[in-house]
Motif scaffolding. Structure first.
Motif, PDB file in Angstrom:
ATOM      1  N   SER A 196       0.853  -1.185   0.000  1.00 25.37           N
ATOM      2  CA  SER A 196       0.000   0.000   0.000  1.00 25.37           C
ATOM      3  C   SER A 196       0.892   1.239   0.000  1.00 25.37           C
ATOM      4  N   LEU A 197       0.854   2.000  -1.081  1.00 29.87           N
ATOM      5  CA  LEU A 197       1.709   3.184  -1.183  1.00 29.87           C
ATOM      6  C   LEU A 197       1.229   4.311  -0.277  1.00 29.87           C
ATOM      7  N   ASP A 198      -0.014   4.228   0.185  1.00 36.83           N
ATOM      8  CA  ASP A 198      -0.506   5.202   1.166  1.00 36.83           C
ATOM      9  C   ASP A 198       0.135   5.004   2.536  1.00 36.83           C
ATOM     10  N   LEU A 256       7.783  17.207  -6.783  1.00 38.55           N
ATOM     11  CA  LEU A 256       8.252  17.258  -5.397  1.00 38.55           C
ATOM     12  C   LEU A 256       9.357  18.297  -5.242  1.00 38.55           C
ATOM     13  N   LYS A 257      10.285  18.271  -6.173  1.00 35.08           N
ATOM     14  CA  LYS A 257      11.406  19.210  -6.113  1.00 35.08           C
ATOM     15  C   LYS A 257      10.915  20.647  -6.207  1.00 35.08           C
ATOM     16  N   ARG A 277       2.738  14.740   0.314  1.00 35.32           N
ATOM     17  CA  ARG A 277       3.269  15.099  -1.003  1.00 35.32           C
ATOM     18  C   ARG A 277       3.711  13.872  -1.792  1.00 35.32           C
ATOM     19  N   LEU A 278       4.334  12.922  -1.105  1.00 37.26           N
ATOM     20  CA  LEU A 278       4.745  11.696  -1.784  1.00 37.26           C
ATOM     21  C   LEU A 278       3.534  10.926  -2.304  1.00 37.26           C
ATOM     22  N   LYS A 279       2.495  10.850  -1.493  1.00 34.56           N
ATOM     23  CA  LYS A 279       1.275  10.149  -1.919  1.00 34.56           C
ATOM     24  C   LYS A 279       0.629  10.839  -3.119  1.00 34.56           C
ATOM     25  N   ALA A 280       0.471  12.162  -3.015  1.00 34.81           N
ATOM     26  CA  ALA A 280      -0.285  12.894  -4.040  1.00 34.81           C
ATOM     27  C   ALA A 280       0.522  13.157  -5.304  1.00 34.81           C
ATOM     28  N   LEU A 281       1.764  13.577  -5.146  1.00 35.91           N
ATOM     29  CA  LEU A 281       2.547  14.031  -6.297  1.00 35.91           C
ATOM     30  C   LEU A 281       3.456  12.959  -6.898  1.00 35.91           C
ATOM     31  N   PHE A 282       4.040  12.140  -6.048  1.00 37.39           N
ATOM     32  CA  PHE A 282       5.028  11.174  -6.533  1.00 37.39           C
ATOM     33  C   PHE A 282       4.379   9.833  -6.885  1.00 37.39           C
TER      34      PHE A 282
END
Length: 196
Positions: free
Chosen positions: A69-71, A172-173, A83-88
């Motif tokens: 699960s990436l969440d 992210l950057k 940010r990792l969940k939404a953007l990456f």
């Protein structure tokens, strides 16, 4: 004659019991398993992140499937998690990643407590809608209570470009106002399987 029949029945049950033991499957212990990955920003700042939402099994035919699960990504900074969940990872579209492997279940089931087996496995990874086959070095250790400890002994270097994640890395950057984030991501794992 009756004695021979009894001996035959006892032998049959013994063989069935042995077959059941040899062909036993395993379930992943979620509380004791995690994937660890590393990021480097500004060329010199390294950070450790984890994915703890794992489930999976080793079937009695040697088929292994692990679902991530990436969440469940944990960076120790809540805003960075989001940010990792939404953007990456874009978990709204790609909530899960999977890893599939075929192992020699007979060899695994013959491991005694403390016995170590080192292997290079070909792992089929499905991440962000992209499938790739990756060689992974692992160490399997037999534990008490019909358990297996599986450790990735050499970090696997994943390039985000190979999984169509470069746009997410750039996003992210940009939002974090960073000069750089490495596109090469070392990944390792510690897994615990328990016999079914």
């Amino acid at each position: 004659m009756n004695i021979l029949r009894i001996l035959w029945v006892l032998t049959l049950f013994s063989l069935l019991g042995l077959s059941s033991s040899v062909m036993a499957g395993y379930t992943l212990n979620e509380d004791s398993s995690q994937i660890i990955f590393f990021s480097v920003k500004k060329n010199t700042v390294g950070e450790v992140h984890t994915l703890n939402g794992l489930s999976g099994s080793i079937e009695d035919n040697g088929q292994v499937r692990i679902t991530i699960s990436l969440d469940s990504v944990e960076t120790r900074v809540s805003v960075r998690n989001e940010r990792l969940k939404a953007l990456f990872f874009e978990t709204s579209k790609f909530p899960l990643a999977t890893a599939e492997i075929v192992v020699d279940i007979v060899k695994i089931n013959t491991l005694t407590e403390g016995e170590i087996m080192n292997q290079v496995l070909s792992v089929n990874v499905d991440l962000h809608g992209v499938r790739a086959e990756i060689p992974v070095r692992v160490q399997v250790i037999g534990l008490r209570g019909n358990k297996l400890s599986v450790t990735v002994t050499e970090p696997v270097l994943l390039d985000v470009k190979d999984f169509d994640l470069l746009d997410g890395l750039i996003a992210l950057k940009t939002i974090a106002k960073l000069p750089s984030i490495s596109s090469s991501v070392p990944v390792t794992a510690q897994l615990l399987f328990v016999a079914q």
